[in-house]
Design a protein around this motif. Structure first.
Motif, PDB file in Angstrom:
ATOM      1  N   VAL A 212     -37.755  15.941 -24.545  1.00 46.84           N
ATOM      2  CA  VAL A 212     -38.303  15.079 -25.593  1.00 46.84           C
ATOM      3  C   VAL A 212     -38.982  13.863 -24.975  1.00 46.84           C
ATOM      4  CG1 VAL A 212     -37.656  13.500 -27.465  1.00 46.84           C
ATOM      5  CG2 VAL A 212     -36.792  15.835 -27.437  1.00 46.84           C
ATOM      6  N   TYR A 213     -38.367  13.300 -23.932  1.00 40.91           N
ATOM      7  CA  TYR A 213     -38.988  12.164 -23.263  1.00 40.91           C
ATOM      8  C   TYR A 213     -40.346  12.547 -22.687  1.00 40.91           C
ATOM      9  CZ  TYR A 213     -34.227  10.224 -23.394  1.00 40.91           C
ATOM     10  OH  TYR A 213     -32.995   9.770 -23.772  1.00 40.91           O
ATOM     11  N   ASP A 214     -40.403  13.716 -22.058  1.00 40.38           N
ATOM     12  CA  ASP A 214     -41.642  14.143 -21.412  1.00 40.38           C
ATOM     13  C   ASP A 214     -42.747  14.444 -22.423  1.00 40.38           C
ATOM     14  OD1 ASP A 214     -40.332  13.947 -18.996  1.00 40.38           O
ATOM     15  OD2 ASP A 214     -39.911  16.086 -18.825  1.00 40.38           O
ATOM     16  N   GLN A 215     -42.386  15.075 -23.536  1.00 42.53           N
ATOM     17  CA  GLN A 215     -43.398  15.566 -24.467  1.00 42.53           C
ATOM     18  C   GLN A 215     -43.678  14.638 -25.648  1.00 42.53           C
ATOM     19  OE1 GLN A 215     -42.733  19.622 -25.692  1.00 42.53           O
ATOM     20  NE2 GLN A 215     -42.238  20.321 -23.632  1.00 42.53           N
ATOM     21  N   HIS A 216     -42.704  13.788 -25.999  1.00 42.35           N
ATOM     22  CA  HIS A 216     -42.873  13.036 -27.252  1.00 42.35           C
ATOM     23  C   HIS A 216     -42.651  11.525 -27.130  1.00 42.35           C
ATOM     24  CE1 HIS A 216     -43.281  16.784 -29.403  1.00 42.35           C
ATOM     25  NE2 HIS A 216     -42.150  17.225 -28.868  1.00 42.35           N
ATOM     26  N   LEU A 217     -41.551  11.098 -26.530  1.00 41.77           N
ATOM     27  CA  LEU A 217     -41.254   9.670 -26.531  1.00 41.77           C
ATOM     28  C   LEU A 217     -41.979   8.907 -25.428  1.00 41.77           C
ATOM     29  CD1 LEU A 217     -39.631   7.420 -27.877  1.00 41.77           C
ATOM     30  CD2 LEU A 217     -37.732   7.951 -26.337  1.00 41.77           C
ATOM     31  N   HIS A 218     -42.140   9.506 -24.261  1.00 46.70           N
ATOM     32  CA  HIS A 218     -42.831   8.902 -23.123  1.00 46.70           C
ATOM     33  C   HIS A 218     -42.276   7.526 -22.752  1.00 46.70           C
ATOM     34  CE1 HIS A 218     -46.307  11.279 -25.149  1.00 46.70           C
ATOM     35  NE2 HIS A 218     -45.617  12.087 -24.360  1.00 46.70           N
ATOM     36  N   PRO A 219     -40.961   7.385 -22.620  1.00 46.69           N
ATOM     37  CA  PRO A 219     -40.406   6.048 -22.373  1.00 46.69           C
ATOM     38  C   PRO A 219     -40.537   5.608 -20.923  1.00 46.69           C
ATOM     39  CG  PRO A 219     -38.652   7.665 -22.373  1.00 46.69           C
ATOM     40  CD  PRO A 219     -39.917   8.415 -22.704  1.00 46.69           C
ATOM     41  N   SER A 220     -40.739   4.303 -20.747  1.00 50.60           N
ATOM     42  CA  SER A 220     -40.642   3.717 -19.407  1.00 50.60           C
ATOM     43  C   SER A 220     -39.164   3.609 -19.025  1.00 50.60           C
ATOM     44  CB  SER A 220     -41.272   2.322 -19.414  1.00 50.60           C
ATOM     45  OG  SER A 220     -40.510   1.473 -20.268  1.00 50.60           O
TER      46      SER A 220
ATOM     47  N   SER B 260     -45.796  10.394 -28.960  1.00 49.75           N
ATOM     48  CA  SER B 260     -46.762  11.402 -29.382  1.00 49.75           C
ATOM     49  C   SER B 260     -47.057  11.290 -30.878  1.00 49.75           C
ATOM     50  CB  SER B 260     -46.238  12.808 -29.074  1.00 49.75           C
ATOM     51  OG  SER B 260     -45.138  13.111 -29.932  1.00 49.75           O
ATOM     52  N   GLY B 261     -48.150  11.919 -31.292  1.00 52.75           N
ATOM     53  CA  GLY B 261     -48.484  11.945 -32.712  1.00 52.75           C
ATOM     54  C   GLY B 261     -47.409  12.634 -33.531  1.00 52.75           C
ATOM     55  N   LEU B 262     -46.829  13.713 -32.995  1.00 55.48           N
ATOM     56  CA  LEU B 262     -45.769  14.422 -33.728  1.00 55.48           C
ATOM     57  C   LEU B 262     -44.553  13.519 -33.896  1.00 55.48           C
ATOM     58  CD1 LEU B 262     -44.555  16.930 -35.025  1.00 55.48           C
ATOM     59  CD2 LEU B 262     -43.833  17.679 -32.737  1.00 55.48           C
ATOM     60  N   TYR B 263     -44.225  12.764 -32.862  1.00 57.93           N
ATOM     61  CA  TYR B 263     -43.085  11.837 -32.952  1.00 57.93           C
ATOM     62  C   TYR B 263     -43.311  10.851 -34.089  1.00 57.93           C
ATOM     63  CZ  TYR B 263     -39.688   8.266 -31.497  1.00 57.93           C
ATOM     64  OH  TYR B 263     -38.662   7.358 -31.460  1.00 57.93           O
ATOM     65  N   ARG B 264     -44.484  10.243 -34.135  1.00 59.55           N
ATOM     66  CA  ARG B 264     -44.773   9.250 -35.172  1.00 59.55           C
ATOM     67  C   ARG B 264     -44.785   9.892 -36.557  1.00 59.55           C
ATOM     68  NH1 ARG B 264     -48.471   7.664 -31.132  1.00 59.55           N
ATOM     69  NH2 ARG B 264     -50.225   8.584 -32.292  1.00 59.55           N
ATOM     70  N   GLU B 265     -45.316  11.095 -36.630  1.00 59.77           N
ATOM     71  CA  GLU B 265     -45.363  11.800 -37.922  1.00 59.77           C
ATOM     72  C   GLU B 265     -43.958  12.113 -38.435  1.00 59.77           C
ATOM     73  OE1 GLU B 265     -46.642  16.265 -39.412  1.00 59.77           O
ATOM     74  OE2 GLU B 265     -47.884  15.282 -37.880  1.00 59.77           O
TER      75      GLU B 265
ATOM     76  N   PRO C 127     -37.384  16.163 -32.066  1.00 62.02           N
ATOM     77  CA  PRO C 127     -38.306  15.417 -31.206  1.00 62.02           C
ATOM     78  C   PRO C 127     -38.253  13.904 -31.397  1.00 62.02           C
ATOM     79  CG  PRO C 127     -39.405  17.335 -32.116  1.00 62.02           C
ATOM     80  CD  PRO C 127     -38.112  17.194 -32.853  1.00 62.02           C
ATOM     81  N   THR C 128     -37.608  13.423 -32.476  1.00 65.31           N
ATOM     82  CA  THR C 128     -37.507  11.982 -32.686  1.00 65.31           C
ATOM     83  C   THR C 128     -36.249  11.394 -32.061  1.00 65.31           C
ATOM     84  OG1 THR C 128     -36.261  12.128 -34.778  1.00 65.31           O
ATOM     85  CG2 THR C 128     -38.671  12.268 -34.909  1.00 65.31           C
ATOM     86  N   ASN C 129     -35.369  12.232 -31.525  1.00 63.73           N
ATOM     87  CA  ASN C 129     -34.101  11.722 -31.029  1.00 63.73           C
ATOM     88  C   ASN C 129     -34.267  11.099 -29.647  1.00 63.73           C
ATOM     89  OD1 ASN C 129     -31.379  12.191 -29.412  1.00 63.73           O
ATOM     90  ND2 ASN C 129     -30.881  11.946 -31.574  1.00 63.73           N
ATOM     91  N   ARG C 130     -33.880   9.857 -29.518  1.00 60.91           N
ATOM     92  CA  ARG C 130     -33.999   9.152 -28.241  1.00 60.91           C
ATOM     93  C   ARG C 130     -32.781   9.406 -27.362  1.00 60.91           C
ATOM     94  NH1 ARG C 130     -34.718   3.117 -29.269  1.00 60.91           N
ATOM     95  NH2 ARG C 130     -32.632   3.474 -30.087  1.00 60.91           N
ATOM     96  N   ALA C 131     -31.613   9.448 -27.960  1.00 61.46           N
ATOM     97  CA  ALA C 131     -30.351   9.754 -27.293  1.00 61.46           C
ATOM     98  C   ALA C 131     -29.291   9.736 -28.378  1.00 61.46           C
ATOM     99  CB  ALA C 131     -30.014   8.739 -26.196  1.00 61.46           C
ATOM    100  N   ALA C 132     -28.119  10.293 -28.113  1.00 61.21           N
ATOM    101  CA  ALA C 132     -27.080  10.358 -29.141  1.00 61.21           C
ATOM    102  C   ALA C 132     -25.716  10.425 -28.503  1.00 61.21           C
ATOM    103  CB  ALA C 132     -27.296  11.577 -30.041  1.00 61.21           C
ATOM    104  N   ILE C 133     -24.721   9.965 -29.244  1.00 58.28           N
ATOM    105  CA  ILE C 133     -23.333  10.155 -28.839  1.00 58.28           C
ATOM    106  C   ILE C 133     -22.811  11.400 -29.539  1.00 58.28           C
ATOM    107  CG2 ILE C 133     -21.000   9.207 -28.864  1.00 58.28           C
ATOM    108  CD1 ILE C 133     -23.000   7.763 -27.014  1.00 58.28           C
ATOM    109  N   MET C 134     -22.301  12.325 -28.778  1.00 58.41           N
ATOM    110  CA  MET C 134     -21.760  13.576 -29.308  1.00 58.41           C
ATOM    111  C   MET C 134     -20.261  13.635 -29.043  1.00 58.41           C
ATOM    112  SD  MET C 134     -24.364  15.514 -30.431  1.00 58.41           S
ATOM    113  CE  MET C 134     -26.069  15.973 -30.099  1.00 58.41           C
ATOM    114  N   TRP C 135     -19.498  13.872 -30.094  1.00 63.63           N
ATOM    115  CA  TRP C 135     -18.068  14.102 -29.944  1.00 63.63           C
ATOM    116  C   TRP C 135     -17.835  15.584 -29.727  1.00 63.63           C
ATOM    117  CZ3 TRP C 135     -13.941  10.665 -29.809  1.00 63.63           C
ATOM    118  CH2 TRP C 135     -14.286   9.320 -29.983  1.00 63.63           C
ATOM    119  N   ARG C 136     -16.952  15.897 -28.777  1.00 58.97           N
ATOM    120  CA  ARG C 136     -16.647  17.282 -28.439  1.00 58.97           C
ATOM    121  C   ARG C 136     -15.224  17.608 -28.883  1.00 58.97           C
ATOM    122  NH1 ARG C 136     -20.326  18.921 -24.575  1.00 58.97           N
ATOM    123  NH2 ARG C 136     -19.898  20.967 -25.470  1.00 58.97           N
TER     124      ARG C 136
END
Length: 293
Positions: A122-130, A213-218, A100-109
């Motif tokens: 995660v954006y909807d439930q925890h980060l709530h970014p503009s 969210s509180g969980l994100y900060r925790e 839930p703390t991950n904002r975005a990531a680069i993944m190698w395949r």
């Protein structure tokens, strides 16, 4: 010119999916202007669910560890296998807890290319970014794609340097910190993008934007969290010192040569790095002067 490819693996609605695609595309020219690096020819981005993210993060970590171990012959095969098994188990445990703390990531395949991966849930439930904040987040990750276009080995450089320096028996302060170089530059660009978009060089929400969210900060405050913000901050200060001393040419040199990866001590005190690599600083200055002339 950079081309974009997007995948809707999270099965988003058309409008929401288009929003994220547009924000990734809007972040790229900002990175081109502010990072000092050329954009990669192609940027791939994928919207994923948390379950997909966890699985891909495990695969990504195992792949990069294998690539790093393949370059370090001093590690016996049995030890390498044990390390990979540990990585697989540990990463799955940690990501399952802290995703839930991950904002975005680069993944190698396994296909040999990197993807910008993000979790709308995660954006909807925890980060709530503009939209503004998401553009800065995506700019951070696009910066990594530009770094890897300079030198793909940067993707596994943190582990490779750590292994080689440990095998050499170097004291901790002399271990090279490739992660600080890579992530510090990403955060440096993210802050510049924020400055350009809203006038404030801020990481995260600004006044009037929703807070996480509180969980994100925790979870972010948990000492066991995999992202160590102080290391990002010291890396950012190191990058600022490098650019101040030699501009973007010196930054590109630092990213392109393994012998220029800073040690832990040098990340904390950039003048140590600038002194040790005086020849590189002079080379960057000469290149800048030649271009100006």
């Amino acid at each position: 010119m950079t081309t974009f490819a997007f995948r809707n693996d999270a099965d988003l609605g058309a409008a929401e999916y288009a929003r994220y695609c547009g924000l990734v595309e809007a972040a790229a020219p900002l990175v081109a202007d502010l990072s000092g690096l050329a954009m990669p020819d192609r940027i791939t981005a994928a919207a994923v669910t948390p379950a997909q993210f966890i699985q891909r993060q495990v695969e990504h970590s195992v792949l990069l560890n294998r690539l790093a171990l393949n370059t370090v012959s001093a590690v016996p095969a049995e030890a390498a296998t044990a390390m990979i098994d540990h990585v697989r188990t540990n990463v799955e445990t940690m990501v399952s807890r802290f995703y839930p703390t991950n904002r975005a990531a680069i993944m190698w395949r396994d296909s040999g290319h990197a993807e910008l991966t993000f979790m709308p849930e995660v954006y909807d439930q925890h980060l709530h970014p503009s939209d503004r904040q998401l553009m800065t987040v995506f700019a951070h990750e696009v910066t990594h794609l530009a770094q890897f276009a300079v030198r793909p080995e940067l993707a596994f450089a943190p582990l490779r340097c750590k292994l080689l320096d440990a095998i050499a028996g170097l004291p901790h302060e002399q271990h090279r910190n490739a992660a600080a170089l890579i992530e510090g530059h990403g955060q440096y660009v993210e802050r510049l993008v924020a400055q350009k978009l809203c006038g404030e060089p801020v990481i995260g929400a600004i006044h009037g934007e929703p807070e996480p969210s509180g969980l994100y900060r925790e979870l972010k405050a948990d000492p066991a969290a995999p992202t160590n913000q102080p290391a990002y901050n010291t890396g950012e200060r190191f990058i600022a010192a490098v650019i101040e001393a030699g501009g973007h040419p010196l930054l590109r040199l630092a990213l392109s040569r393994e012998d220029l990866v800073p040690t832990d001590a040098e990340v904390e005190e950039p003048t140590l790095w600038l002194t040790r690599h005086h020849a590189a600083v002079e080379s960057a200055d000469e290149g800048t002067s030649a271009v100006s002339a």
